[in-house]
Design a protein around this motif. Structure first.
Motif, PDB file in Angstrom:
ATOM      1  N   LEU A 190       7.523  -5.416  -4.121  1.00  0.00           N
ATOM      2  CA  LEU A 190       8.616  -4.309  -4.317  1.00  0.00           C
ATOM      3  C   LEU A 190       9.444  -4.122  -2.779  1.00  0.00           C
ATOM      4  O   LEU A 190       9.674  -3.073  -2.834  1.00  0.00           O
ATOM      5  CB  LEU A 190       7.855  -2.769  -4.914  1.00  0.00           C
ATOM      6  CG  LEU A 190       7.689  -3.088  -5.964  1.00  0.00           C
ATOM      7  CD1 LEU A 190       6.607  -1.856  -7.132  1.00  0.00           C
ATOM      8  CD2 LEU A 190       9.185  -3.274  -7.155  1.00  0.00           C
ATOM      9  N   GLY A 191       8.802  -4.483  -1.893  1.00  0.00           N
ATOM     10  CA  GLY A 191       9.155  -3.979  -0.223  1.00  0.00           C
ATOM     11  C   GLY A 191       8.517  -2.739   0.090  1.00  0.00           C
ATOM     12  O   GLY A 191       9.465  -1.927   1.279  1.00  0.00           O
ATOM     13  N   LEU A 192       6.815  -2.751  -0.309  1.00  0.00           N
ATOM     14  CA  LEU A 192       6.337  -1.484   0.111  1.00  0.00           C
ATOM     15  C   LEU A 192       5.318  -1.650   1.301  1.00  0.00           C
ATOM     16  O   LEU A 192       5.676  -3.316   1.784  1.00  0.00           O
ATOM     17  CB  LEU A 192       5.963  -0.653  -0.919  1.00  0.00           C
ATOM     18  CG  LEU A 192       6.767  -0.788  -1.724  1.00  0.00           C
ATOM     19  CD1 LEU A 192       6.169   0.183  -3.251  1.00  0.00           C
ATOM     20  CD2 LEU A 192       8.188   0.625  -2.055  1.00  0.00           C
ATOM     21  N   GLY A 193       4.271  -0.625   1.743  1.00  0.00           N
ATOM     22  CA  GLY A 193       3.287  -0.963   2.076  1.00  0.00           C
ATOM     23  C   GLY A 193       2.150  -0.849   1.836  1.00  0.00           C
ATOM     24  O   GLY A 193       2.240  -0.196   0.743  1.00  0.00           O
ATOM     25  N   MET A 194       0.650  -1.542   2.277  1.00  0.00           N
ATOM     26  CA  MET A 194      -0.326  -1.041   1.763  1.00  0.00           C
ATOM     27  C   MET A 194      -1.051  -0.946   2.861  1.00  0.00           C
ATOM     28  O   MET A 194      -1.403  -1.437   3.863  1.00  0.00           O
ATOM     29  CB  MET A 194      -0.702  -1.877   0.822  1.00  0.00           C
ATOM     30  CG  MET A 194      -1.394  -2.911   1.023  1.00  0.00           C
ATOM     31  SD  MET A 194      -1.943  -4.866  -0.030  1.00  0.00           S
ATOM     32  CE  MET A 194      -4.001  -3.101  -0.562  1.00  0.00           C
ATOM     33  N   GLY A 195      -2.431   0.298   2.350  1.00  0.00           N
ATOM     34  CA  GLY A 195      -3.260  -0.385   3.930  1.00  0.00           C
ATOM     35  C   GLY A 195      -4.602  -0.625   2.799  1.00  0.00           C
ATOM     36  O   GLY A 195      -5.070  -0.010   2.056  1.00  0.00           O
TER      37      GLY A 195
END
Ligand SMILES: Cc1cc2nc3c(=O)[nH]c(=O)nc-3n(C[C@H](O)[C@H](O)[C@H](O)COP(=O)(O)O)c2cc1C
Length: 368
Positions: free
Chosen positions: A87-92
């Protein structure tokens, strides 16, 4: 070993029990958009992308820090990573302390980068660990482990205070963050874990060199609740009583967010109880740079990549719909949308000396 066991218990409790705030609400219910009957835009043509920390996200949403260290945690990180990459997002990732101390656990975190080669990934170390011996060497190890784009230093005084084996010496954390900021080439994001950040602390964190702040306020997952169940299961009524009393402790997310946004210039991440795309839109209209959620993603991440991606996609569609209904064709335009802040959130902000009316009056003089 102890750290790993505790972290595994946090995951199990968060999956099996209701560990959401009981009485305190995020305050986003006090933030209202002014519906636009004439949006004059096409819902199919909205631009949800946003650039922050030198990275372009397809929508202003990341999955907040949750886990690592065990087999189950590796699977969770892998699933989230696949979904955010798609989805082209990010994460920690969750706290990397265990893997810094035991190399064999590195792969349970590294899987995130493997499955998300282009996503924005945030490493994670506890602020209290910096007081208890971790320095630039350990933090660099955490960053390298997942080829991170940024490092979150989490501030979890509430959790440490109510958990039996908690580390409660927080003396000198700010100085340690300052030393790290000088040493590291990746941005430091100072991150709470569900009790919020006040304007005063945000200012000090910015001055110490933090390049982002994740407010993670009250109204969502309560770590006191997690510790309540953990200690109750072990038969410690003294300790679980403490978790019970502090279950709703903290600055509600919306109030914390406005305080911090009106105080610092660095990017701010809104988190703590964000549960819909409408709340993501509200956080953006208040001026945030990214939004993040954790516990709801954990619930889908133990199921499948597809369910996780579907859940995140629904949030994005809710954001898109909110933008359409207020006539904002980009997330930048969202920041100009009028907002009315009412109820306890308005009272909190006025008592603390923050401007509330300016949001409601945005764009009024030219359009009437
Ligand atoms: C099971 C679990 C483990 C977590 N572990 C960490 C952690 O290791 N480091 C951290 O910074 N935050 C951690 N958090 C806090 C989340 O990143 C987030 O700040 C908090 O859950 C509030 O967001 P939410 O209401 O969307 O869940 C954890 C949360 C959960 C539910």
């Amino acid at each position: 070993m102890e750290t790993r066991k505790r972290k595994a218990e946090h995951i199990d409790i968060s999956l099996r029990k209701d560990v959401q705030a009981r009485q305190v609400e995020t305050g986003f219910e006090d933030v209202h958009f002014v519906h636009k009957a004439l949006p004059e835009i096409d819902k199919q043509e909205l631009d949800l992308s946003t650039a922050v920390f030198g990275h372009t996200f397809s929508a202003p949403l990341i999955v907040g820090a949750i886990t690592g260290g065990t087999q189950k945690a590796a699977k969770i990180n892998s699933t989230i990573a696949e979904a955010v990459e798609e989805l082209g997002l990010g994460m920690g990732v969750g706290s990397q302390r265990a893997a810094i101390e035991d190399k064999r656990l590195e792969k349970t975190f590294a899987i995130a980068r493997k499955k998300a080669p282009t996503a924005f990934i945030i490493a994670n170390v506890g602020g209290v660990q910096l007081v208890n011996g971790f320095g630039a060497r350990e933090v660099k190890k955490a960053i390298e482990m997942i080829e991170a784009d940024a490092i979150a230093i989490h501030l979890n005084s509430l959790q440490e205070a109510v958990q039996p084996e908690g580390q409660t010496n927080f003396k000198g954390i700010l100085k340690k963050i300052n030393e790290l900021a000088i040493e590291l080439d990746k941005p430091i994001i100072a991150k709470e874990t569900g009790a919020g950040i006040a304007a005063e602390e945000a200012k000090r964190l910015e001055s110490a060199g933090a390049r982002g702040i994740d407010i993670s306020g009250a109204g969502g997952t309560s770590f006191a609740a997690v510790e309540y169940y953990r200690t109750k299961n072990k038969g410690s009524s003294f300790q679980s009583a403490l978790g019970d009393v502090f279950w709703d402790w903290g600055i509600p997310s919306a109030a914390s967010l406005v305080e911090v946004l009106q105080t610092v210039r660095i990017p701010v991440i809104a988190s703590g109880g964000i549960r819909s795309g409408v709340e993501i839109a509200k956080a953006f209209a208040l001026g945030t740079s990214l939004t993040s959620l954790s516990c709801p993603v954990l619930q889908t991440a133990v199921k499948s990549v597809e369910e996780t991606a579907d859940m995140l996609s629904l949030l994005i569609e809710e954001l898109r719909t909110s933008m359409f209904l207020i006539g904002a064709d980009s997330v930048q335009k969202l920041k100009e949308a009028p907002l009315v802040i009412t109820g306890e959130t308005a009272e909190w902000l006025e008592m603390r000396g923050f401007a509330v009316k300016t949001y409601a009056q945005r764009g009024r003089s030219n359009s009437l």
